[in-house]
Each structure stands twice: as C-alpha cells, then as structure tokens.
Design a protein around this motif. Structure first.
Motif, PDB file in Angstrom:
ATOM      1  N   SER A 106       0.818  -1.216   0.000  1.00  0.00           N
ATOM      2  CA  SER A 106       0.000   0.000   0.000  1.00  0.00           C
ATOM      3  C   SER A 106       0.853   1.268   0.000  1.00  0.00           C
ATOM      4  N   GLY A 107       2.156   1.121   0.306  1.00  0.00           N
ATOM      5  CA  GLY A 107       3.041   2.278   0.382  1.00  0.00           C
ATOM      6  C   GLY A 107       3.431   2.662   1.793  1.00  0.00           C
ATOM      7  N   ILE A 108       2.648   2.223   2.800  1.00  0.00           N
ATOM      8  CA  ILE A 108       2.986   2.562   4.180  1.00  0.00           C
ATOM      9  C   ILE A 108       4.205   1.749   4.641  1.00  0.00           C
ATOM     10  N   GLN A 109       4.913   2.302   5.643  1.00  0.00           N
ATOM     11  CA  GLN A 109       5.971   1.556   6.306  1.00  0.00           C
ATOM     12  C   GLN A 109       5.472   1.159   7.695  1.00  0.00           C
ATOM     13  N   VAL A 110       5.677  -0.106   8.050  1.00  0.00           N
ATOM     14  CA  VAL A 110       5.189  -0.653   9.313  1.00  0.00           C
ATOM     15  C   VAL A 110       6.371  -1.197  10.109  1.00  0.00           C
ATOM     16  N   GLY A 111       6.440  -0.844  11.368  1.00  0.00           N
ATOM     17  CA  GLY A 111       7.505  -1.350  12.235  1.00  0.00           C
ATOM     18  C   GLY A 111       7.079  -1.307  13.683  1.00  0.00           C
ATOM     19  N   ARG A 112       8.054  -1.452  14.577  1.00  0.00           N
ATOM     20  CA  ARG A 112       7.752  -1.444  16.007  1.00  0.00           C
ATOM     21  C   ARG A 112       8.722  -0.524  16.742  1.00  0.00           C
ATOM     22  N   MET A 113       8.192   0.129  17.772  1.00  0.00           N
ATOM     23  CA  MET A 113       8.991   1.036  18.602  1.00  0.00           C
ATOM     24  C   MET A 113       8.965   0.542  20.047  1.00  0.00           C
ATOM     25  N   ARG A 114      10.138   0.585  20.696  1.00  0.00           N
ATOM     26  CA  ARG A 114      10.226   0.160  22.094  1.00  0.00           C
ATOM     27  C   ARG A 114       9.831   1.317  23.007  1.00  0.00           C
ATOM     28  N   VAL A 115       8.929   1.027  23.949  1.00  0.00           N
ATOM     29  CA  VAL A 115       8.368   2.057  24.825  1.00  0.00           C
ATOM     30  C   VAL A 115       8.342   1.546  26.266  1.00  0.00           C
ATOM     31  N   PRO A 116       8.265   2.450  27.259  1.00  0.00           N
ATOM     32  CA  PRO A 116       8.198   2.016  28.662  1.00  0.00           C
ATOM     33  C   PRO A 116       6.879   1.308  28.961  1.00  0.00           C
ATOM     34  N   LEU A 117       6.879   0.538  30.044  1.00  0.00           N
ATOM     35  CA  LEU A 117       5.633  -0.064  30.520  1.00  0.00           C
ATOM     36  C   LEU A 117       4.756   0.971  31.211  1.00  0.00           C
ATOM     37  N   GLY A 118       5.377   1.929  31.895  1.00  0.00           N
ATOM     38  CA  GLY A 118       4.614   2.987  32.564  1.00  0.00           C
ATOM     39  C   GLY A 118       5.009   3.133  34.013  1.00  0.00           C
ATOM     40  N   VAL A 119       4.253   2.494  34.907  1.00  0.00           N
ATOM     41  CA  VAL A 119       4.554   2.516  36.338  1.00  0.00           C
ATOM     42  C   VAL A 119       4.823   1.084  36.796  1.00  0.00           C
ATOM     43  N   VAL A 120       5.985   0.880  37.385  1.00  0.00           N
ATOM     44  CA  VAL A 120       6.398  -0.446  37.858  1.00  0.00           C
ATOM     45  C   VAL A 120       6.389  -0.444  39.387  1.00  0.00           C
ATOM     46  N   GLY A 121       5.641  -1.367  39.972  1.00  0.00           N
ATOM     47  CA  GLY A 121       5.644  -1.534  41.419  1.00  0.00           C
ATOM     48  C   GLY A 121       6.537  -2.700  41.794  1.00  0.00           C
ATOM     49  N   ILE A 122       7.454  -2.488  42.717  1.00  0.00           N
ATOM     50  CA  ILE A 122       8.390  -3.536  43.116  1.00  0.00           C
ATOM     51  C   ILE A 122       8.281  -3.760  44.616  1.00  0.00           C
ATOM     52  N   ILE A 123       8.072  -5.006  44.997  1.00  0.00           N
ATOM     53  CA  ILE A 123       7.918  -5.387  46.405  1.00  0.00           C
ATOM     54  C   ILE A 123       9.062  -6.332  46.739  1.00  0.00           C
ATOM     55  N   TYR A 124       9.832  -6.008  47.758  1.00  0.00           N
ATOM     56  CA  TYR A 124      11.027  -6.805  48.033  1.00  0.00           C
ATOM     57  C   TYR A 124      11.294  -6.872  49.523  1.00  0.00           C
ATOM     58  N   GLU A 125      12.122  -7.832  49.898  1.00  0.00           N
ATOM     59  CA  GLU A 125      12.437  -8.075  51.301  1.00  0.00           C
ATOM     60  C   GLU A 125      13.927  -7.886  51.547  1.00  0.00           C
ATOM     61  N   ALA A 126      14.259  -7.381  52.676  1.00  0.00           N
ATOM     62  CA  ALA A 126      15.613  -7.389  53.243  1.00  0.00           C
ATOM     63  C   ALA A 126      16.639  -6.565  52.478  1.00  0.00           C
ATOM     64  N   ARG A 127      16.981  -6.913  51.248  1.00  0.00           N
ATOM     65  CA  ARG A 127      18.146  -6.341  50.581  1.00  0.00           C
ATOM     66  C   ARG A 127      17.948  -4.852  50.248  1.00  0.00           C
ATOM     67  N   PRO A 128      18.621  -3.946  50.962  1.00  0.00           N
ATOM     68  CA  PRO A 128      18.450  -2.521  50.664  1.00  0.00           C
ATOM     69  C   PRO A 128      19.051  -2.112  49.324  1.00  0.00           C
ATOM     70  N   ASN A 129      20.018  -2.883  48.804  1.00  0.00           N
ATOM     71  CA  ASN A 129      20.609  -2.531  47.505  1.00  0.00           C
ATOM     72  C   ASN A 129      19.585  -2.589  46.376  1.00  0.00           C
TER      73      ASN A 129
END
Length: 418
Positions: A106-129
């Motif tokens: 059709s003439g269009i170019q189609v591809g993919r772009m890498r984007v962030p997920l948005g907001v990531v929640g991380i739950i962890y124990e003990a290791r402060p690093n």
C-alpha cells in the motif's frame, strides 16, 4: 492520611511522573543516575549508620542469620550500589528504538517502537541494595517506580531514597519518578497490587510466600518466579572434570539463591564411574544426598529421596540425585519436576546439547556452564529487576528490555486503504 489514601496519592504521583520519564532524554536519565551514584558515595556514612540501626533491630527481633546476611550493608556494598548505577547509565537506552520497518504494497511503512511499561511496582524483602538497582533500571527504561521494601530495611531504604531524589532533582526530573513507600503497614502492599489505574506491572522479589500472596491478590500483571528447582544433568559423554567443577559451583558456591542447583541427574552408562565421585565432592562440602534406589547402591552416604524431593527448592545443603537412562529421561524428568528456572547439561555431544537447549522448557538453559550464571549482571543486562519463569512478555533475568514493551508504528505519505 490513612494507608489507602496514602497509596492512592503515591499512585497518582507515579502516573503523572511516568509521562515525564517516558519522554526524558537519555542524557537526562544518565545525569540522574550518575548524580544518584555520587550522592550514595557522599552519604556512605549515613547509609551505613541507617543500615546498622536496621540490623540491630532485626537481631533484637530474632531474624534468622540468612535474613541478617541479606540485610547487612558494608562499605563495599555501598560502593557496589554506586557502581551499579553507573553501569546502568552506561547501558544503551532501549526507549524509542525502532525495528522491523517494512514497506507494504500500500506504500505505508510498518515497524515497532520500544516504549516504557509505565509505572512499575516492586515489592522486596531485606536487601536494601534493591532500592538503588530498581530505581536505576526503572528510570533508564523510562518508567516511574513505586518501591516497597521490607520493614526490616526501612531506615536504609529511606536513606537510599533520599539519594535517589537528589539525583532526580539534579536532572530536572520529578522526584516522584521513584517513590519508596514510607509505611511498614502490610495493607500498603494490598493496595499497591490492586491499583490498575496507576500501576502497570508488579515485580515481587522475596520468598515464595510473598510471591504467592502478591500473585493471588494482584489486579495488575505480575513478573515472578515462585521456586528455583534448578537441575544439572551429567550426560553420558560429559567431561568428568567439567562435571565436577560445574556441579561444585552450581550447588555449593551459595546455597540460598534461586539459581543454585537443587537436583542432579546422571546418565546410567556413566553412573558407576561418576556418581560416587560427584557425590563424594558434595558430601565433603557438607551437602546431604537424597537419591533414587540406583544412587543409594552407588553412594553409601545417600538417603532415600521422596517424590517431594524431586520438586524441592531446598535453599540448603541438600540435593536430590537420580540416575536416568539418558537424554530422553533427563529431559522428561526436568520438564516434570523443574520450576522452569534454570537447567544445565554437561556434555561433549553436540546433538544432545542442542536437544537439551530446544526441548527443556525453562527460562534459562545452559550447556557446560553453572546454573549460577542465571543472573542479569552475568547475562550482560547490567542488573536485573528479578527473574521471570512466565512465558509471556519477559522470561529469565529481567533487565532494561524486560521493563519495556513494543508498539506498532506506521509511517505514511498520504496513503489510504483501498
């Protein structure tokens, strides 16, 4: 403000900040990361003092030695945190990368772009690093982060959070791009995992109980692994010296990690010659052998393995051992009992190596290498946010790319569909 209102406010701030991090330039993100590293070095004394107070309280509360070990920061550990931030700053920025562009009839170019997920929640124990590692990976991948550390590391986590905010401010990015939850109330976790309007993905890092609870209660996608029942299979063509060296490292370098080998399989044709040697090495290292009937005949110190042993993630000086007919039974056994984390084959047979790589259904599969290599840093990801044994989106160690998604893009010049 009660816990629900507090978490809703955190979520709103994170969603707003995620717009800024998504459009932030690579230069701005790297400036923030390097400023965080500088702040951590400058405040090393404060971080160590905060951690010492956490450790003292943990000891008074009777936390076990393994938890105390994970909780404790040293001067070297503080420097490692700073170096980790610098390493992530040096990594290529995945955001905005365009791939697979193709021109259609059709003439269009189609591809993919890498984007962030948005907001990531991380739950962890003990290791402060983890506070510094998670902040770095989420920011570099264009995401906002909500970090909920364990109550046992509250002081150190808040001290590291102050360094993170200093770095964000230095780059002109909103300080709410990385928020470390200030309350120890467990209700905060229940709200964090149930706010799909504000949170796009949850990453739990901790024991099986934590991960099961988060997975059960979450109303947003979860990147997780529950167990690390990793296998080493010694094939009939294995080099005995390689097998001994790799098994020793895979099982005994560290007992309490998710990529430690918990199960050993040995091909029957070499079992008589190899099983006693391999098991003698493990016994000398203090590892208890729980074996099948054939193993017990060859290894006097072995005790009988139960069906549950073959499923077990011991995180202790115990290993299950089974003699198998060959590559077919090894693959069948692993795919039945494994937690789909990491498996290794020791072999000099190319065909068996390739079969193992193709047919073993785990997140990381290795040939002639220790399972202990299943790690974001060792895989060249700079660091990892966690390990995933799921099959969709991210699998294995989750680094920058695992915290992104791809969207389709179309470039045209006035084309319309016929």
């Amino acid at each position: 403000m009660d816990v629900k209102d507090y978490m809703q406010n955190v979520g709103r701030n994170a969603r707003a900040a995620s717009r800024a991090t998504a459009r932030a330039s690579t230069a701005a993100k790297n400036t923030a990361l390097l400023a965080m590293a500088a702040a951590i070095r400058a405040r090393s004394g404060e971080l160590l003092a905060a951690n010492a107070a956490d450790v003292a309280e943990a000891r008074a509360n009777g936390l076990d030695a393994a938890m105390i070990d994970r909780l404790t920061l040293s001067a070297k550990g503080v420097e490692t945190m700073a170096e980790g931030l610098e390493q992530v700053a040096a990594l290529p920025d995945p955001i905005g990368e365009i791939t697979d562009m193709k021109r259609r009839p059709s003439g269009i170019q189609v591809g993919r772009m890498r984007v962030p997920l948005g907001v990531v929640g991380i739950i962890y124990e003990a290791r402060p690093n983890v506070t510094a590692d998670a902040a770095a990976l989420c920011l570099k991948s264009g995401n906002a982060a909500i970090l909920r550390g364990g109550k046992e590391a509250l002081r150190a986590n808040q001290a590291i959070a102050a360094c993170v905010r200093e770095g964000l401010a230095a780059a002109g990015l909103p300080e709410t791009a990385v928020q470390v939850i200030e309350t120890t109330d467990r209700e905060a976790v229940s709200h964090l995992v149930a706010m799909p309007e504000y949170v796009d993905v949850i990453v739990p890092r901790g024991g099986k109980g934590l991960i099961e609870r988060v997975s059960k209660d979450a109303k947003v996608p979860v990147i997780k692994h529950l167990d690390g029942n990793c296998h080493v299979y010694v094939d009939e063509s294995a080099d005995p010296a390689k097998a001994l060296r790799i098994l020793e490292n895979a099982k005994t370098q560290r007992l309490g990690t998710c990529n430690t080998a918990e199960s050993l399989l040995i091909a029957r044709s070499i079992a008589v010659s190899q099983a006693p040697t391999l098991c003698a090495m493990l016994t000398a290292k203090g590892v208890e052998i729980r074996g099948c009937a054939e193993t017990m005949k060859l290894v006097p110190q072995a005790v009988a393995a139960s069906e549950e042993d073959y499923y077990a993630e011991y995180l202790a000086a115990i290993i299950s051992v089974k003699v198998v007919a060959g590559i077919d039974e090894a693959i069948e056994h692993i795919n039945k009992y494994s937690s789909a984390h990491t498996e290794a084959i020791i072999t000099e047979n190319y065909t068996n190596a390739m079969r193992f790589l193709r047919e073993v259904d785990s997140a990381s599969v290795m040939v002639n290498a220790s399972t202990r290599f299943a790690d974001g840093f060792e895989f060249g990801l700079g660091a990892e946010i966690g390990i995933s044994t799921d099959k969709f989106h991210a699998r294995g160690p989750v680094g920058l790319e695992g915290l992104t998604s791809q969207k389709w893009i179309v470039l045209g010049d006035g084309e319309v569909r016929a």
